[in-house]
Design an enzyme around this catalytic site. Structure first.
Site, PDB file in Angstrom:
ATOM      1  N   HIS A 123       0.809  -1.216   0.000  1.00 51.04           N
ATOM      2  CA  HIS A 123       0.000   0.000   0.000  1.00 51.04           C
ATOM      3  C   HIS A 123       0.847   1.273   0.000  1.00 51.04           C
ATOM      4  O   HIS A 123       1.859   1.374   0.673  1.00 51.04           O
ATOM      5  CB  HIS A 123      -0.940   0.009   1.210  1.00 51.04           C
ATOM      6  CG  HIS A 123      -0.211   0.121   2.533  1.00 51.04           C
ATOM      7  ND1 HIS A 123       0.057   1.332   3.129  1.00 51.04           N
ATOM      8  CD2 HIS A 123       0.305  -0.827   3.359  1.00 51.04           C
ATOM      9  CE1 HIS A 123       0.695   1.136   4.268  1.00 51.04           C
ATOM     10  NE2 HIS A 123       0.868  -0.167   4.431  1.00 51.04           N
ATOM     11  N   ASP A 124       0.429   2.217  -0.810  1.00 53.86           N
ATOM     12  CA  ASP A 124       0.983   3.573  -0.825  1.00 53.86           C
ATOM     13  C   ASP A 124       2.436   3.653  -1.272  1.00 53.86           C
ATOM     14  O   ASP A 124       3.106   4.654  -1.027  1.00 53.86           O
ATOM     15  CB  ASP A 124       0.826   4.239   0.553  1.00 53.86           C
ATOM     16  CG  ASP A 124      -0.624   4.307   0.991  1.00 53.86           C
ATOM     17  OD1 ASP A 124      -1.398   5.039   0.353  1.00 53.86           O
ATOM     18  OD2 ASP A 124      -0.989   3.613   1.961  1.00 53.86           O
ATOM     19  N   GLY A 141       4.945  -1.194   2.838  1.00 52.92           N
ATOM     20  CA  GLY A 141       4.133  -0.013   2.639  1.00 52.92           C
ATOM     21  C   GLY A 141       4.910   1.284   2.620  1.00 52.92           C
ATOM     22  O   GLY A 141       5.879   1.469   3.362  1.00 52.92           O
TER      23      GLY A 141
END
Length: 269
Positions: A123-124, A141
């Site tokens: 994520h991200d 992440g």
């Protein structure tokens, strides 16, 4: 799509599919997906909600793009994956959506990238342009990877890591510190082994530019100065250049600190 493909493929009618897109059988494409022109989506690929893919991309069998983040802070909010143009996602690679708690809610992969088989982008993460993420590389992440970086197979990056532009990282590396631009990195713990001369030459860097980068890193790593003092010397005593700006901005903005120096060369496997 031909009749056979229609019968064995689940493409939501609201998905936005560009011109001249090939979608092979047994593929799933969710409602909130946008795919640009001239893409190839291989059999058994899965593209979930809130994914945007640019033009001329190739998604190979078994890849999963847009699954919800593997992050306990995720609370069901809408977040996205955006993939640029002319990027290749190989077999069984996974790219997760962002998380609002990060302040981004966006996982991004740039143009002309190659994400090899079984690689993971959490994520991200932000992946720049022309990046090669080799097989089995895992990015935790909010990892940032700048343009033209190459990450060797089976490497793993700690969350919030930053990998600079034109970096070459040896296979099997544990990336727990930031890797500064133009670096050749290897060994355990991961260390600065010099600059990525071969990569820089291939990308058209001049002898003068390469020598400038070498001199800057000699000051950072071999002058006996701490990082802050070395950066001040470079700031005031070195001629202004793009390479100087990129290196200083990277080091001064590093949150995890940069990798240390080793006198041994990088592993050549």
């Amino acid at each position: 799509m031909d009749i056979f493909t229609k019968q064995f493929t689940a493409v939501h009618p609201n998905a936005k599919i560009g011109n001249n897109v090939t979608i092979e059988p047994f593929t799933y494409i969710a409602e909130n997906v946008e795919i640009g022109d001239n893409c190839w989506i291989g059999p058994q690929a899965t593209i979930l909600d809130y994914v945007t893919i640019g033009h001329d991309c190739k998604i190979f069998p078994g890849a999963v793009i847009g699954a919800i983040p593997q992050d306990l802070k995720y609370a069901g909010e809408v977040s996205q994956v955006k993939i640029g143009n002319n990027t290749v996602i190989r077999e069984c690679a996974t790219i997760n959506r962002g998380t609002a708690a990060s302040g981004k809610a966006l996982t991004q992969v740039g143009d002309n990238c190659l994400i090899m088989s079984y690689a993971h982008i959490a994520h991200d993460c932000r992946i720049g342009n022309h990046v090669i993420q080799t097989s089995y590389v895992g990015l935790a992440g909010e990892t940032d990877v700048d343009d033209w970086a190459i990450i060797g197979g089976k490497s793993a990056a700690h969350q919030f890591s930053h990998i600079g532009s034109h970096v070459m990282i040896a296979g099997g590396s544990l990336i727990s510190k930031d890797v500064p631009p133009y670096a050749l990195a290897g060994h355990n713990p991961l260390s600065f082994c010099g600059i990525n001369i071969v990569g820089l030459r291939r990308r058209g860097f001049t002898v003068e530019q390469i020598d400038r980068i070498k001199t800057i890193y000699q000051t950072i790593y071999q002058s006996g100065l701490n990082r802050s003092d070395a950066c001040n010397v470079i700031e005031h005593d070195f001629t202004d250049s793009e390479e100087k700006r990129v290196i200083l901005n990277f080091i001064r903005s590093s949150k995890r600190g940069i990798i240390k120096f080793t006198t041994a060369g990088a592993d050549e496997d």
